[in-house]
Write a protein that holds these residues in place. Structure first.
Motif, PDB file in Angstrom:
ATOM      1  N   ASN A  37       0.838  -1.198   0.000  1.00 18.89           N
ATOM      2  CA  ASN A  37       0.000   0.000   0.000  1.00 18.89           C
ATOM      3  C   ASN A  37       0.875   1.250   0.000  1.00 18.89           C
ATOM      4  OD1 ASN A  37      -2.298  -1.678   0.239  1.00 18.89           O
ATOM      5  ND2 ASN A  37      -2.201  -1.612   2.480  1.00 18.89           N
ATOM      6  N   SER A  38       0.256   2.373  -0.331  1.00 19.97           N
ATOM      7  CA  SER A  38       0.976   3.658  -0.340  1.00 19.97           C
ATOM      8  C   SER A  38       2.281   3.552  -1.117  1.00 19.97           C
ATOM      9  CB  SER A  38       1.245   4.121   1.097  1.00 19.97           C
ATOM     10  OG  SER A  38       0.034   4.238   1.814  1.00 19.97           O
ATOM     11  N   LEU A  39       2.196   2.991  -2.294  1.00 19.38           N
ATOM     12  CA  LEU A  39       3.397   2.759  -3.089  1.00 19.38           C
ATOM     13  C   LEU A  39       4.061   4.068  -3.498  1.00 19.38           C
ATOM     14  CD1 LEU A  39       2.115  -0.259  -5.136  1.00 19.38           C
ATOM     15  CD2 LEU A  39       4.232  -0.237  -3.811  1.00 19.38           C
ATOM     16  N   ARG A  40       5.381   4.003  -3.572  1.00 20.13           N
ATOM     17  CA  ARG A  40       6.205   5.160  -3.925  1.00 20.13           C
ATOM     18  C   ARG A  40       7.034   4.838  -5.157  1.00 20.13           C
ATOM     19  NH1 ARG A  40       8.723   5.577   2.187  1.00 20.13           N
ATOM     20  NH2 ARG A  40       6.786   6.169   3.283  1.00 20.13           N
ATOM     21  N   PRO A  41       7.454   5.846  -5.898  1.00 19.97           N
ATOM     22  CA  PRO A  41       8.306   5.565  -7.071  1.00 19.97           C
ATOM     23  C   PRO A  41       9.553   4.756  -6.713  1.00 19.97           C
ATOM     24  CG  PRO A  41       7.478   7.803  -7.177  1.00 19.97           C
ATOM     25  CD  PRO A  41       7.048   7.261  -5.847  1.00 19.97           C
ATOM     26  N   GLU A  42      10.084   4.966  -5.532  1.00 21.32           N
ATOM     27  CA  GLU A  42      11.288   4.218  -5.138  1.00 21.32           C
ATOM     28  C   GLU A  42      11.018   2.746  -4.845  1.00 21.32           C
ATOM     29  OE1 GLU A  42      10.135   7.041  -3.753  1.00 21.32           O
ATOM     30  OE2 GLU A  42      10.370   7.032  -1.548  1.00 21.32           O
ATOM     31  N   ASP A  43       9.762   2.336  -4.853  1.00 17.46           N
ATOM     32  CA  ASP A  43       9.429   0.915  -4.722  1.00 17.46           C
ATOM     33  C   ASP A  43       9.537   0.185  -6.063  1.00 17.46           C
ATOM     34  OD1 ASP A  43       6.809   1.891  -2.487  1.00 17.46           O
ATOM     35  OD2 ASP A  43       8.747   0.999  -1.936  1.00 17.46           O
ATOM     36  N   THR A  44       9.760   0.940  -7.138  1.00 16.44           N
ATOM     37  CA  THR A  44       9.892   0.328  -8.458  1.00 16.44           C
ATOM     38  C   THR A  44      11.073  -0.632  -8.484  1.00 16.44           C
ATOM     39  OG1 THR A  44       8.883   2.224  -9.582  1.00 16.44           O
ATOM     40  CG2 THR A  44      10.337   0.807 -10.886  1.00 16.44           C
ATOM     41  N   ALA A  45      10.801  -1.875  -8.874  1.00 15.06           N
ATOM     42  CA  ALA A  45      11.828  -2.920  -8.881  1.00 15.06           C
ATOM     43  C   ALA A  45      11.219  -4.206  -9.419  1.00 15.06           C
ATOM     44  CB  ALA A  45      12.376  -3.160  -7.476  1.00 15.06           C
ATOM     45  N   ILE A  46      12.066  -5.180  -9.635  1.00 17.57           N
ATOM     46  CA  ILE A  46      11.585  -6.543  -9.857  1.00 17.57           C
ATOM     47  C   ILE A  46      11.525  -7.213  -8.489  1.00 17.57           C
ATOM     48  CG2 ILE A  46      11.990  -8.769 -10.952  1.00 17.57           C
ATOM     49  CD1 ILE A  46      13.530  -7.300 -13.127  1.00 17.57           C
ATOM     50  N   TYR A  47      10.388  -7.792  -8.191  1.00 12.62           N
ATOM     51  CA  TYR A  47      10.181  -8.428  -6.900  1.00 12.62           C
ATOM     52  C   TYR A  47      10.260  -9.948  -7.055  1.00 12.62           C
ATOM     53  CZ  TYR A  47       8.903  -4.041  -4.690  1.00 12.62           C
ATOM     54  OH  TYR A  47       8.942  -2.768  -4.173  1.00 12.62           O
ATOM     55  N   TYR A  48      11.016 -10.561  -6.169  1.00  7.56           N
ATOM     56  CA  TYR A  48      11.221 -12.006  -6.179  1.00  7.56           C
ATOM     57  C   TYR A  48      10.804 -12.580  -4.827  1.00  7.56           C
ATOM     58  CZ  TYR A  48      14.530 -10.842  -9.930  1.00  7.56           C
ATOM     59  OH  TYR A  48      15.125 -10.370 -11.074  1.00  7.56           O
ATOM     60  N   CYS A  49      10.377 -13.832  -4.838  1.00 10.87           N
ATOM     61  CA  CYS A  49      10.191 -14.514  -3.573  1.00 10.87           C
ATOM     62  C   CYS A  49      11.130 -15.714  -3.514  1.00 10.87           C
ATOM     63  CB  CYS A  49       8.744 -14.950  -3.352  1.00 10.87           C
ATOM     64  SG  CYS A  49       8.251 -16.433  -4.238  1.00 10.87           S
ATOM     65  N   SER A  50      11.364 -16.185  -2.321  1.00  4.03           N
ATOM     66  CA  SER A  50      12.227 -17.330  -2.126  1.00  4.03           C
ATOM     67  C   SER A  50      11.876 -18.016  -0.826  1.00  4.03           C
ATOM     68  CB  SER A  50      13.701 -16.890  -2.116  1.00  4.03           C
ATOM     69  OG  SER A  50      14.552 -18.015  -2.127  1.00  4.03           O
ATOM     70  N   ALA A  51      12.375 -19.230  -0.682  1.00  6.78           N
ATOM     71  CA  ALA A  51      12.121 -20.004   0.531  1.00  6.78           C
ATOM     72  C   ALA A  51      13.287 -20.944   0.770  1.00  6.78           C
ATOM     73  CB  ALA A  51      10.820 -20.798   0.387  1.00  6.78           C
ATOM     74  N   ASP A  52      13.647 -21.126   2.042  1.00  6.91           N
ATOM     75  CA  ASP A  52      14.665 -22.121   2.369  1.00  6.91           C
ATOM     76  C   ASP A  52      14.421 -22.675   3.762  1.00  6.91           C
ATOM     77  OD1 ASP A  52      17.403 -19.724   2.976  1.00  6.91           O
ATOM     78  OD2 ASP A  52      15.781 -20.394   4.287  1.00  6.91           O
ATOM     79  N   ARG A  53      15.310 -23.545   4.218  1.00  2.00           N
ATOM     80  CA  ARG A  53      15.155 -24.193   5.521  1.00  2.00           C
ATOM     81  C   ARG A  53      16.031 -23.540   6.583  1.00  2.00           C
ATOM     82  NH1 ARG A  53      10.562 -26.379   5.197  1.00  2.00           N
ATOM     83  NH2 ARG A  53      10.308 -27.913   3.543  1.00  2.00           N
TER      84      ARG A  53
ATOM     85  N   GLN B 126      11.335 -16.009 -11.714  1.00  2.00           N
ATOM     86  CA  GLN B 126      11.570 -14.975 -12.728  1.00  2.00           C
ATOM     87  C   GLN B 126      11.299 -13.573 -12.190  1.00  2.00           C
ATOM     88  OE1 GLN B 126      12.820 -15.505 -15.910  1.00  2.00           O
ATOM     89  NE2 GLN B 126      13.216 -17.492 -14.985  1.00  2.00           N
ATOM     90  N   GLY B 127      10.574 -13.505 -11.111  1.00  2.00           N
ATOM     91  CA  GLY B 127      10.248 -12.204 -10.544  1.00  2.00           C
ATOM     92  C   GLY B 127       9.036 -11.581 -11.211  1.00  2.00           C
ATOM     93  N   THR B 128       8.530 -10.518 -10.600  1.00  2.00           N
ATOM     94  CA  THR B 128       7.419  -9.769 -11.163  1.00  2.00           C
ATOM     95  C   THR B 128       7.745  -8.281 -11.063  1.00  2.00           C
ATOM     96  OG1 THR B 128       5.005  -9.465 -11.120  1.00  2.00           O
ATOM     97  CG2 THR B 128       6.089  -9.746  -8.986  1.00  2.00           C
ATOM     98  N   GLN B 129       7.551  -7.575 -12.160  1.00  2.00           N
ATOM     99  CA  GLN B 129       7.932  -6.157 -12.228  1.00  2.00           C
ATOM    100  C   GLN B 129       6.872  -5.286 -11.569  1.00  2.00           C
ATOM    101  OE1 GLN B 129      10.774  -4.512 -13.806  1.00  2.00           O
ATOM    102  NE2 GLN B 129       9.904  -2.794 -12.645  1.00  2.00           N
ATOM    103  N   VAL B 130       7.327  -4.427 -10.690  1.00  2.00           N
ATOM    104  CA  VAL B 130       6.470  -3.408 -10.081  1.00  2.00           C
ATOM    105  C   VAL B 130       7.006  -2.044 -10.498  1.00  2.00           C
ATOM    106  CG1 VAL B 130       5.726  -2.343  -7.919  1.00  2.00           C
ATOM    107  CG2 VAL B 130       5.808  -4.836  -8.118  1.00  2.00           C
ATOM    108  N   THR B 131       6.142  -1.250 -11.104  1.00  2.00           N
ATOM    109  CA  THR B 131       6.525   0.090 -11.528  1.00  2.00           C
ATOM    110  C   THR B 131       5.552   1.087 -10.939  1.00  2.00           C
ATOM    111  OG1 THR B 131       7.397  -0.780 -13.614  1.00  2.00           O
ATOM    112  CG2 THR B 131       6.995   1.591 -13.488  1.00  2.00           C
ATOM    113  N   VAL B 132       6.080   2.054 -10.208  1.00  2.00           N
ATOM    114  CA  VAL B 132       5.259   3.066  -9.559  1.00  2.00           C
ATOM    115  C   VAL B 132       5.571   4.416 -10.198  1.00  2.00           C
ATOM    116  CG1 VAL B 132       4.556   4.115  -7.385  1.00  2.00           C
ATOM    117  CG2 VAL B 132       5.359   1.736  -7.433  1.00  2.00           C
ATOM    118  N   SER B 133       4.576   5.011 -10.809  1.00  2.00           N
ATOM    119  CA  SER B 133       4.766   6.299 -11.468  1.00  2.00           C
ATOM    120  C   SER B 133       4.457   7.441 -10.502  1.00  2.00           C
ATOM    121  CB  SER B 133       3.872   6.399 -12.699  1.00  2.00           C
ATOM    122  OG  SER B 133       2.509   6.345 -12.320  1.00  2.00           O
ATOM    123  N   SER B 134       5.156   8.532 -10.696  1.00  2.00           N
ATOM    124  CA  SER B 134       4.955   9.691  -9.802  1.00  2.00           C
ATOM    125  C   SER B 134       3.856  10.600 -10.310  1.00  2.00           C
ATOM    126  CB  SER B 134       6.262  10.468  -9.673  1.00  2.00           C
ATOM    127  OG  SER B 134       6.712  10.872 -10.948  1.00  2.00           O
TER     128      SER B 134
END
Length: 121
Positions: free
Chosen positions: A84-100, A113-121
Protein backbone atom coordinates in the motif's frame (compact mmCIF):
# COMPACT_ATOMS: atom_id res chain seq x y z
CA UNK A 1 12.74 -29.04 -7.83
CA UNK A 2 11.87 -25.94 -5.83
CA UNK A 3 10.38 -23.36 -8.15
CA UNK A 4 8.91 -20.03 -7.01
CA UNK A 5 6.48 -18.35 -9.40
CA UNK A 6 5.69 -14.71 -8.69
CA UNK A 7 2.72 -12.73 -10.00
CA UNK A 8 0.71 -9.60 -9.33
CA UNK A 9 3.12 -6.90 -10.42
CA UNK A 10 2.19 -4.05 -12.69
CA UNK A 11 2.12 -0.32 -13.24
CA UNK A 12 0.49 1.80 -10.55
CA UNK A 13 0.46 5.45 -9.60
CA UNK A 14 2.13 6.66 -6.45
CA UNK A 15 -0.15 6.09 -3.49
CA UNK A 16 -1.72 3.04 -5.08
CA UNK A 17 -1.69 -0.60 -4.03
CA UNK A 18 -0.69 -3.97 -5.40
CA UNK A 19 -0.78 -7.49 -4.01
CA UNK A 20 1.97 -9.85 -5.06
CA UNK A 21 1.58 -13.62 -4.90
CA UNK A 22 4.16 -16.38 -5.01
CA UNK A 23 3.51 -20.08 -5.33
CA UNK A 24 6.48 -22.26 -4.43
CA UNK A 25 6.19 -25.72 -5.91
CA UNK A 26 8.23 -28.64 -4.68
CA UNK A 27 8.67 -27.21 -1.20
CA UNK A 28 6.70 -27.30 2.03
CA UNK A 29 6.39 -24.08 4.01
CA UNK A 30 6.39 -25.98 7.30
CA UNK A 31 9.34 -24.73 9.34
CA UNK A 32 10.67 -22.66 6.45
CA UNK A 33 11.93 -19.14 6.03
CA UNK A 34 10.02 -17.41 3.22
CA UNK A 35 10.25 -13.91 1.94
CA UNK A 36 10.19 -11.19 -0.67
CA UNK A 37 13.21 -9.48 -2.18
CA UNK A 38 13.55 -6.77 -4.80
CA UNK A 39 16.19 -5.63 -7.23
CA UNK A 40 16.74 -2.60 -9.43
CA UNK A 41 19.32 -2.47 -12.23
CA UNK A 42 22.81 -1.85 -10.95
CA UNK A 43 22.00 -2.71 -7.35
CA UNK A 44 22.08 -5.87 -5.30
CA UNK A 45 18.95 -7.78 -4.50
CA UNK A 46 17.62 -6.70 -1.10
CA UNK A 47 15.26 -8.27 1.37
CA UNK A 48 11.91 -6.48 1.62
CA UNK A 49 9.90 -8.65 3.99
CA UNK A 50 10.28 -12.17 5.33
CA UNK A 51 8.64 -14.65 7.69
CA UNK A 52 10.13 -17.47 9.69
CA UNK A 53 7.42 -20.11 9.81
CA UNK A 54 9.59 -21.90 12.40
CA UNK A 55 9.36 -19.19 15.06
CA UNK A 56 6.95 -16.56 13.67
CA UNK A 57 9.58 -13.84 13.34
CA UNK A 58 8.70 -11.23 10.72
CA UNK A 59 11.12 -8.83 9.05
CA UNK A 60 10.31 -5.62 7.20
CA UNK A 61 12.88 -3.37 5.65
CA UNK A 62 12.63 0.07 7.25
CA UNK A 63 11.61 1.60 3.90
CA UNK A 64 8.41 -0.48 3.69
CA UNK A 65 7.44 -0.81 7.34
CA UNK A 66 3.88 0.35 7.86
CA UNK A 67 3.07 0.19 4.15
CA UNK A 68 3.67 -3.46 3.19
CA UNK A 69 2.23 -6.57 4.82
CA UNK A 70 3.53 -10.08 4.32
CA UNK A 71 1.34 -13.11 4.87
CA UNK A 72 1.16 -16.70 3.73
CA UNK A 73 -1.23 -19.56 3.12
CA UNK A 74 0.77 -22.58 4.18
CA UNK A 75 -1.79 -25.06 2.88
CA UNK A 76 -1.47 -23.55 -0.59
CA UNK A 77 2.31 -23.00 -0.43
CA UNK A 78 1.59 -19.39 -1.34
CA UNK A 79 3.22 -16.23 -0.07
CA UNK A 80 1.70 -12.77 -0.45
CA UNK A 81 2.89 -9.20 -0.18
CA UNK A 82 0.25 -6.50 0.19
CA UNK A 83 1.81 -3.23 -0.87
CA UNK A 84 0.00 0.00 0.00
CA UNK A 85 0.98 3.66 -0.34
CA UNK A 86 3.40 2.76 -3.09
CA UNK A 87 6.21 5.16 -3.93
CA UNK A 88 8.31 5.56 -7.07
CA UNK A 89 11.29 4.22 -5.14
CA UNK A 90 9.43 0.92 -4.72
CA UNK A 91 9.89 0.33 -8.46
CA UNK A 92 11.83 -2.92 -8.88
CA UNK A 93 11.59 -6.54 -9.86
CA UNK A 94 10.18 -8.43 -6.90
CA UNK A 95 11.22 -12.01 -6.18
CA UNK A 96 10.19 -14.51 -3.57
CA UNK A 97 12.23 -17.33 -2.13
CA UNK A 98 12.12 -20.00 0.53
CA UNK A 99 14.67 -22.12 2.37
CA UNK A 100 15.15 -24.19 5.52
CA UNK A 101 17.32 -21.68 7.31
CA UNK A 102 16.61 -20.14 10.68
CA UNK A 103 15.54 -16.98 8.88
CA UNK A 104 13.55 -14.99 8.84
CA UNK A 105 14.89 -14.23 5.37
CA UNK A 106 15.66 -17.07 2.92
CA UNK A 107 18.98 -16.05 1.41
CA UNK A 108 19.80 -19.56 0.17
CA UNK A 109 16.65 -20.53 -1.68
CA UNK A 110 15.85 -20.74 -5.38
CA UNK A 111 14.75 -17.71 -7.36
CA UNK A 112 11.89 -17.35 -9.80
CA UNK A 113 11.57 -14.97 -12.73
CA UNK A 114 10.25 -12.20 -10.54
CA UNK A 115 7.42 -9.77 -11.16
CA UNK A 116 7.93 -6.16 -12.23
CA UNK A 117 6.47 -3.41 -10.08
CA UNK A 118 6.53 0.09 -11.53
CA UNK A 119 5.26 3.07 -9.56
CA UNK A 120 4.77 6.30 -11.47
CA UNK A 121 4.96 9.69 -9.80
Amino acid sequence: EVQPVESGGGLVQAGGSLRLSCIVSGFSFDGAAIGWFRQVPGKEREAVSCISIRNGEIFYDYSVKGRFTIFSDIAKNTLYLQMNSLRPEDTAIYYCSADRGYGPCPYFGSWGQGTQVTVSS
